[in-house]
Structure formats: C-alpha cells, structure tokens
Design an enzyme around this catalytic site. Structure first.
Site, mmCIF file in Angstrom:
data_model
loop_
_atom_site.group_PDB
_atom_site.id
_atom_site.type_symbol
_atom_site.label_atom_id
_atom_site.label_comp_id
_atom_site.label_asym_id
_atom_site.label_seq_id
_atom_site.Cartn_x
_atom_site.Cartn_y
_atom_site.Cartn_z
ATOM 1 N N PRO A 2 38.952 -31.840 15.867
ATOM 2 C CA PRO A 2 39.144 -33.075 15.088
ATOM 3 C C PRO A 2 40.323 -33.864 15.639
ATOM 4 C CG PRO A 2 39.079 -31.148 13.659
ATOM 5 C CD PRO A 2 39.160 -30.644 15.065
ATOM 6 N N GLU A 3 40.119 -35.145 15.864
ATOM 7 C CA GLU A 3 41.206 -36.008 16.299
ATOM 8 C C GLU A 3 41.637 -36.878 15.124
ATOM 9 O OE1 GLU A 3 41.723 -37.627 19.970
ATOM 10 O OE2 GLU A 3 40.268 -36.413 21.054
ATOM 11 N N HIS A 113 35.384 -17.208 5.797
ATOM 12 C CA HIS A 113 36.149 -18.204 6.564
ATOM 13 C C HIS A 113 36.792 -19.263 5.666
ATOM 14 C CE1 HIS A 113 34.334 -16.438 10.060
ATOM 15 N NE2 HIS A 113 33.116 -16.753 9.653
ATOM 16 N N ARG A 133 37.537 -20.452 13.415
ATOM 17 C CA ARG A 133 38.352 -19.934 14.519
ATOM 18 C C ARG A 133 39.821 -19.754 14.162
ATOM 19 N NH1 ARG A 133 36.842 -22.728 20.070
ATOM 20 N NH2 ARG A 133 38.220 -21.070 20.794
ATOM 21 N N ARG A 172 59.551 -42.687 33.660
ATOM 22 C CA ARG A 172 58.766 -41.463 33.617
ATOM 23 C C ARG A 172 57.795 -41.411 34.790
ATOM 24 N NH1 ARG A 172 57.433 -39.004 27.691
ATOM 25 N NH2 ARG A 172 55.563 -37.898 28.290
#
Ligand SMILES: [Zn+2]
Length: 291
Positions: A2-3, A113, A133, A172
């Site tokens: 998930p973002e 779970h 997971r 950078r």
C-alpha cells in the site's frame, strides 16, 4: 505494498466508523514483531477510549484518543484495516471461500491473521486490522510519548513544494528518484508515484538530485500532488493484497503512464518505456519525454 493513496483511501473509509465512537472491547493476537506495544499494554491503553480523530502522516495512520494517547497503524506490505461490513471476497483464502455457503461468502470472520479487533459502542461495525505477512505495525503512544518513526518523517507528500524538494536536493549527488523515496524529505512517496511524478515532470529518475533545476522541482512537486490526488480519487492502486476497507478495488493502475509498462509505447510519444534499477528500485521512464 500500500502506498500513500491506499493509506489515505483507507483513512477516509474507516474514519466514519471509528471517529466519535468509544472502544468497548479490544481483541489481539499474541505478542509478535507486529506489535510495537505489547498486546496486553495495547489492550489496556485502548479499552474505554473514545476516538477523537483519524489522521495520516505519510503511510502511517494515527488515531487520536480522548485521553491524549494515540494509536499508530502502518499497513506494511499486506496490512488491511477494514470494517466488519467489508464484503470483498479477496479477504478470504480460496479454501475458506469454497467451504462457505454462497450466501455467506461475502462475510469476513476474524482469522489467525486478524491481529486487532476493535468493538465499538453503538450498533456500528467492528474494525479489524489483518496482516498475513505481518510487516505492518501497531503501536500505542501514551500521553506525550513520541516515536522516531513519526518524528523522522518529512512533510507529507501531498503538501510538498518545489522549494522543499529543491532545498533537500541541493548538493546531493544521489538520484532524484532516491530523493523522492527518502521519507525524511517527503513522507509517503513510494516507487509507483515517484516514477509517475518524474514522468509527469519530464525528469529522468537517474538524474543527480543536485542537478535538477528549481523549475523542474516545481514541476515534480506539482506532478506528485496531481498523481497522488488522482489515485486517491480512483480509490488507490489496488495491487497485491491491498483491499479497500469497504471491499472496493482501486482503479489507478489503468492510468499509469510508465510504472509497470516496460517495453510498451509511451502514451505521449510512442517510444518504448524503459526500466532500470535506480536507488535500488526498479524505475520506469520514457527515454524521449524525460531528460
Ligand atoms: Zn514519451
């Protein structure tokens, strides 16, 4: 994984179920690395508290409770935060699905779970946190307690600007892709949206961050906010195990311009999309539209 958009979609769907309600009962699984606060302490901290608000910092969901303590949840790779009214069959394993009578196939029953179950007062649904997971995180922060996980986060990706990115990129030598993925610069940007924003701005992911111009950073920030907002609007990207809390699937994957389109023609110029590993992540870009 998930973002930010999936987390924001989760926040918007679960907030109406949680906010303003008191937690009557808390059920957890046993002690494990998923719980940054021991389950027993977590249960004690949450029981009886009223949820005042549900906010988001990058990919963290933060619920403010009425005594000033907070519940922090990170979905990790496969975490799902949803209400007991969720109806997606994707929540069930194939065998579990097959063994149920047809009329029951849409209902989710907590399984091994399901690491956190919140029963709230009133007649509304329960709230579940399920993670197959277990890369997700659940933490309870007492009054005034802080955590490095939140403290180290930069500005939320939805609120970033060209000025912030350009300042962070100054001098950078590492890549602009790496800069966007750096959570201390800009919280919540993952691989998909970094690639899509760089395409939108016409900047190659492998460019040194210090060599990207201020004008290009303005374009990147603008593109980033735009792709994130669009993805939130369409319900998140819905990849792998992600399931929206009400069971609806996201639609943004149909709109991706570069991510996951290696070898396919660029929508803008027809050139095949390239893939390269940059900042340890597979990165997708158009060699003609991006410079
Ligand atoms: Zn192109």
């Amino acid at each position: 994984m998930p973002e930010l958009p999936e987390v924001e979609v989760t926040r918007r769907r679960i907030a109406p179920v949680l906010v303003g309600r008191r937690i009557r009962e808390v059920v957890t699984t046993g002690d494990s690395y998923l719980f940054l606060t021991r389950p027993e302490k977590l249960r004690r901290g949450l029981a009886g508290r009223r949820v005042e608000d549900l906010g988001r910092r990058g990919k963290y969901l933060v619920a403010g409770l009425d005594d000033g303590s907070r519940l922090v949840v990170h979905l990790g790779m496969t975490g799902q935060l949803f209400s007991s009214e969720a109806t997606s069959v994707r929540l069930l394993s194939a065998t579990a699905r097959d063994s149920l009578p047809p009329e029951a196939q849409q209902r989710f029953e907590p399984d091994e779970h399901t690491h956190l179950q919140l029963t709230l007062d009133g007649l509304g649904p329960r709230v579940f946190f399920r993670d197959v997971r277990k890369f997700g995180k659940v933490q309870w922060l007492g009054v005034g307690e802080r955590t490095e996980r939140l403290d180290r986060l930069g500005i939320d990706a939805m609120a970033t600007t060209g000025e912030i990115l350009s300042r962070a990129g100054r001098g950078r030598r590492s890549t602009v892709k790496g800069l966007l993925l750096d959570q201390s610069v800009c919280a919540g940007v993952g691989n998909i949206y970094a690639d899509e924003a760089l395409f939108g701005a016409g900047v190659r992911p492998g460019r040194a961050a210090g060599r990207v111009t201020r004008r290009e950073y303005d374009a990147i920030a603008e593109a980033l906010r735009r792709v994130l907002a669009r993805s939130i609007e369409t319900g998140g990207s819905s990849i792998s195990d992600y399931v929206a809390p009400d069971g609806a699937d996201g639609g943004f994957q149909d709109e991706r311009k570069v991510y996951g389109r290696t070898g396919e023609p660029c929508h803008d110029c027809g050139e095949p999309i390239k893939r390269r590993v940059i900042a340890q992540r597979s990165s997708h870009y158009c060699p003609r539209c991006q410079r």
